[in-house]
Design a protein around this motif. Structure first.
Motif, short mmCIF file in Angstrom:
data_model
loop_
_atom_site.label_atom_id
_atom_site.label_comp_id
_atom_site.label_asym_id
_atom_site.label_seq_id
_atom_site.Cartn_x
_atom_site.Cartn_y
_atom_site.Cartn_z
N MET A 1 34.05 51.69 31.66
CA MET A 1 33.08 50.76 31.10
C MET A 1 32.92 49.56 32.06
O MET A 1 33.93 49.05 32.56
CB MET A 1 33.57 50.27 29.74
CG MET A 1 32.55 49.46 28.99
SD MET A 1 32.89 49.39 27.25
CE MET A 1 34.38 48.40 27.23
N LYS A 2 31.69 49.20 32.28
CA LYS A 2 31.45 48.10 33.24
C LYS A 2 31.02 46.83 32.50
O LYS A 2 30.14 46.89 31.64
CB LYS A 2 30.35 48.54 34.21
CG LYS A 2 30.16 47.60 35.38
CD LYS A 2 29.26 48.23 36.42
CE LYS A 2 29.12 47.33 37.63
NZ LYS A 2 28.36 47.96 38.71
N GLN B 1 39.38 38.84 33.68
CA GLN B 1 40.33 39.48 34.61
C GLN B 1 41.74 39.47 34.01
O GLN B 1 42.46 40.47 34.07
CB GLN B 1 40.32 38.76 35.96
CG GLN B 1 39.09 39.06 36.81
CD GLN B 1 39.00 38.19 38.04
OE1 GLN B 1 39.46 37.04 38.04
NE2 GLN B 1 38.37 38.70 39.10
N VAL C 1 41.93 41.96 31.00
CA VAL C 1 41.92 43.37 31.45
C VAL C 1 43.30 43.74 31.99
O VAL C 1 43.86 44.79 31.64
CB VAL C 1 40.82 43.59 32.54
CG1 VAL C 1 40.99 44.94 33.22
CG2 VAL C 1 39.44 43.48 31.93
N ALA C 2 43.87 42.85 32.81
CA ALA C 2 45.20 43.12 33.39
C ALA C 2 46.26 43.15 32.29
O ALA C 2 47.10 44.07 32.24
CB ALA C 2 45.54 42.06 34.43
N LYS D 1 42.82 48.32 33.70
CA LYS D 1 42.14 48.29 35.00
C LYS D 1 41.48 49.62 35.35
O LYS D 1 40.53 49.64 36.13
CB LYS D 1 43.13 47.90 36.10
CG LYS D 1 43.41 46.41 36.12
CD LYS D 1 44.24 46.05 37.32
CE LYS D 1 44.57 44.57 37.28
NZ LYS D 1 45.43 44.16 38.39
N ASP D 2 41.99 50.72 34.80
CA ASP D 2 41.35 52.00 35.13
C ASP D 2 40.24 52.35 34.13
O ASP D 2 39.57 53.36 34.27
CB ASP D 2 42.38 53.13 35.22
CG ASP D 2 43.08 53.39 33.90
OD1 ASP D 2 43.08 52.47 33.06
OD2 ASP D 2 43.61 54.49 33.72
N LYS D 3 40.07 51.52 33.12
CA LYS D 3 39.02 51.80 32.14
C LYS D 3 37.86 50.80 32.21
O LYS D 3 36.75 51.09 31.82
CB LYS D 3 39.60 51.75 30.72
CG LYS D 3 40.55 52.91 30.41
CD LYS D 3 40.81 52.94 28.92
CE LYS D 3 41.86 53.93 28.47
NZ LYS D 3 41.93 55.20 29.10
N ILE D 4 38.16 49.60 32.70
CA ILE D 4 37.12 48.55 32.74
C ILE D 4 36.90 48.09 34.17
O ILE D 4 37.85 47.79 34.89
CB ILE D 4 37.53 47.34 31.86
CG1 ILE D 4 37.61 47.77 30.40
CG2 ILE D 4 36.54 46.19 32.02
CD1 ILE D 4 38.13 46.71 29.47
N GLU D 5 35.63 48.05 34.53
CA GLU D 5 35.27 47.55 35.85
C GLU D 5 34.54 46.23 35.67
O GLU D 5 33.53 46.17 34.96
CB GLU D 5 34.37 48.57 36.55
CG GLU D 5 33.97 48.14 37.94
CD GLU D 5 32.88 49.02 38.55
OE1 GLU D 5 32.45 49.98 37.90
OE2 GLU D 5 32.47 48.68 39.67
N LEU D 6 35.06 45.19 36.28
CA LEU D 6 34.38 43.89 36.21
C LEU D 6 33.52 43.72 37.45
O LEU D 6 33.92 44.09 38.55
CB LEU D 6 35.40 42.76 36.17
CG LEU D 6 36.20 42.57 34.89
CD1 LEU D 6 37.17 41.41 35.05
CD2 LEU D 6 35.28 42.31 33.71
N ALA D 7 32.35 43.15 37.25
CA ALA D 7 31.47 42.92 38.39
C ALA D 7 30.71 41.61 38.17
O ALA D 7 30.65 41.10 37.04
CB ALA D 7 30.48 44.07 38.53
#
Lengths: 79, 249
Positions: A1-2, A24, A27-28, A33-39
Motif C-alpha cells: 500500500m502506498k 515513518q 511504519v517502522a 516496511k514491507d507492506k507500506i511504501e511512503l512517498a
C-alpha cells in the motif's frame, strides 16, 4: 500500500515534515516496511485544509496532531 | 543543518534541501554499514567522468545517519517525460544513451554484481530447486565489468535547462554484466505499470548496442528473483511470477 504525502510549499507550512516523520516512525514501529511504501509528491491541488495525503486513491487532510489517529483508524484497518 | 525543506520521501529516508546542499537522512533503524557503503560506492563513481552529485559529508543528526551532497539544479527525466509526452522518443533516446555511456565507464574497485545477485537469490523465498537453477544460470552468464547502476530509471536522472544530465542514487551500484542492469531497468518500468515504455526501452537499447533481446530476457528471471527479497509485498508477488515463467532447461 502506498501513502503519498504532499511536500509542496503550502503543505510544508502546515507541517508536512512532522507528518512524514510521524508516518515513518509508525511504519517502522509496526514493522510494516514491507507492506507500506511512503512517498512524497509536489502539490496535489488539495491543500485548502491540512497536509494533503493520498492512500488507495482517497485524499486525506492531516496535521501533525492527527497523524497517529489517521494511521490507527485508516492505515492499520486497510492493510 | 537546516531540515526544513523536504524534496523527497521514502519509507526509511527523507531527502532535504538546504540551499546548495542536499541531505539524505536515513531512519534510525538503517544500518550504519549500509549508509557508509552507499557513500563509498558513490565516492568511487565520483572518480569517473560521469556527471553525478558529489558527497560533501557523511554525518549523524539526532542519532540518524545522513549523507550530504551538492544540490543539482533541474528536474527529473521522469517529470519531463510526464510533462512532454510528445517528446517521449527523444527522452528515451537520451536515457538509453546515458545508460550506455555509464556501462562503458570503468570503476574497477566496486563490488561485483554477480556476488550480489548470488547472495540475494540465496536469501529469497524461492524453493531450493529454483534457487539452485537460478544460481547455475547466473554462473553460466558471461562475466563483464561494466558499471551497473542497479536502479537506473528516469526518476534518478536530473536534466537541467541546458539539457545536461546528472545521474542520482548510487546506492545499488556494482560492476558486472550490463544486460543485468538493462533487465533491471526493464523490470522497473513494468513495476510502474509502464509496459509499452518498457518494451520501447528494451528495443532501443538492443538496437543501439546490437544486443539480442533474448539475451537480456535470460537475465530477467535472475534479476527478478534477486529483487524479490526487497521490501514491497505487492512487488514481490509480481517479481516471483517473472521467476516462475522461466523455462528451466
Amino acid at each position: 500500500m502506498k501513502i503519498t504525502v504532499c511536500i509542496g510549499s503550502s503543505c510544508h507550512l502546515k507541517g508536512a515534515r512532522q507528518v512524514v516523520e510521524e508516518l515513518q516512525y509508525l511504519v517502522a514501529k509496526n514493522n510494516l516496511k514491507d507492506k507500506i511504501e511512503l512517498a512524497g509528491t509536489f502539490c496535489m491541488g488539495n491543500c485548502q485544509n491540512g497536509v494533503c495525503v493520498t492512500m488507495n486513491n482517497k485524499n486525506y487532510s492531516l496535521s501533525p496532531t492527527n497523524t497517529k489517529t489517521f494511521f490507527e483508524e485508516e492505515v492499520l484497518t486497510q492493510i | 543543518m537546516n531540515l526544513d525543506r523536504i524534496i523527497a520521501v521514502r519509507t526509511s529516508k527523507t531527502v532535504f534541501r538546504d540551499n546548495d546542499k542536499v541531505i539524505k537522512m536515513f531512519d534510525q533503524g538503517y544500518k550504519k554499514a549500509d549508509v557508509l557503503n552507499e557513500a563509498l560506492n558513490q565516492a568511487r563513481v565520483e572518480e569517473t567522468n560521469l556527471n553525478i552529485p558529489k558527497i560533501l559529508e557523511v554525518t549523524t543528526y539526532e542519532k540518524r545517519w545522513a549523507i550530504v551532497y551538492n544540490y543539482v539544479e533541474g528536474v527529473t527525466l521522469a517529470e519531463e517525460m510526464e510533462r512532454h509526452p510528445e517528446q517521449l522518443a527523444e527522452y528515451l533516446n537520451l536515457f538509453v544513451d546515458l545508460q550506455i555511456q555509464m556501462h562503458n565507464t570503468k570503476a574497477p574497485l566496486l563490488n561485483a554484481l554477480r556476488d550480489k545477485l548470488d547472495r540475494q537469490i540465496e536469501q529469497s523465498d524461492l524453493s531450493a530447486t529454483i534457487r539452485y537453477e537460478l544460481r547455475m544460470r547466473l554462473e553460466s552468464m558471461p562475466r563483464h565489468s561494466k558499471l551497473c547502476h542497479g536502479d537506473f530509471n528516469p526518476t534518478n536522472i536530473i536534466i537541467n535547462k541546458q539539457g545536461e544530465c546528472t545521474i542520482l542514487d548510487w546506492s545499488h551500484v556494482t560492476i558486472g554484466n550490463a544486460s543485468a542492469d538493462v533487465a533491471r531497468t526493464y523490470l522497473l518500468f513494468w513495476l510502474e505499470g509502464k509496459i509499452d515504455l518498457a518494451n520501447q526501452y528494451l528495443n532501443l537499447y538492443c538496437e543501439k548496442t546490437n544486443t539480442s533481446k533474448k539475451y537480456i530476457q535470460q537475465w530477467l528471471s535472475i534479476v527478478a528473483a534477486a529483487q524479490s527479497i526487497k521490501g514491497k509485498e505487492e512487488e514481490r508477488e509480481f517479481l516471483l511470477s517473472w521467476v516462475n515463467v522461466v523455462d528451466y532447461e
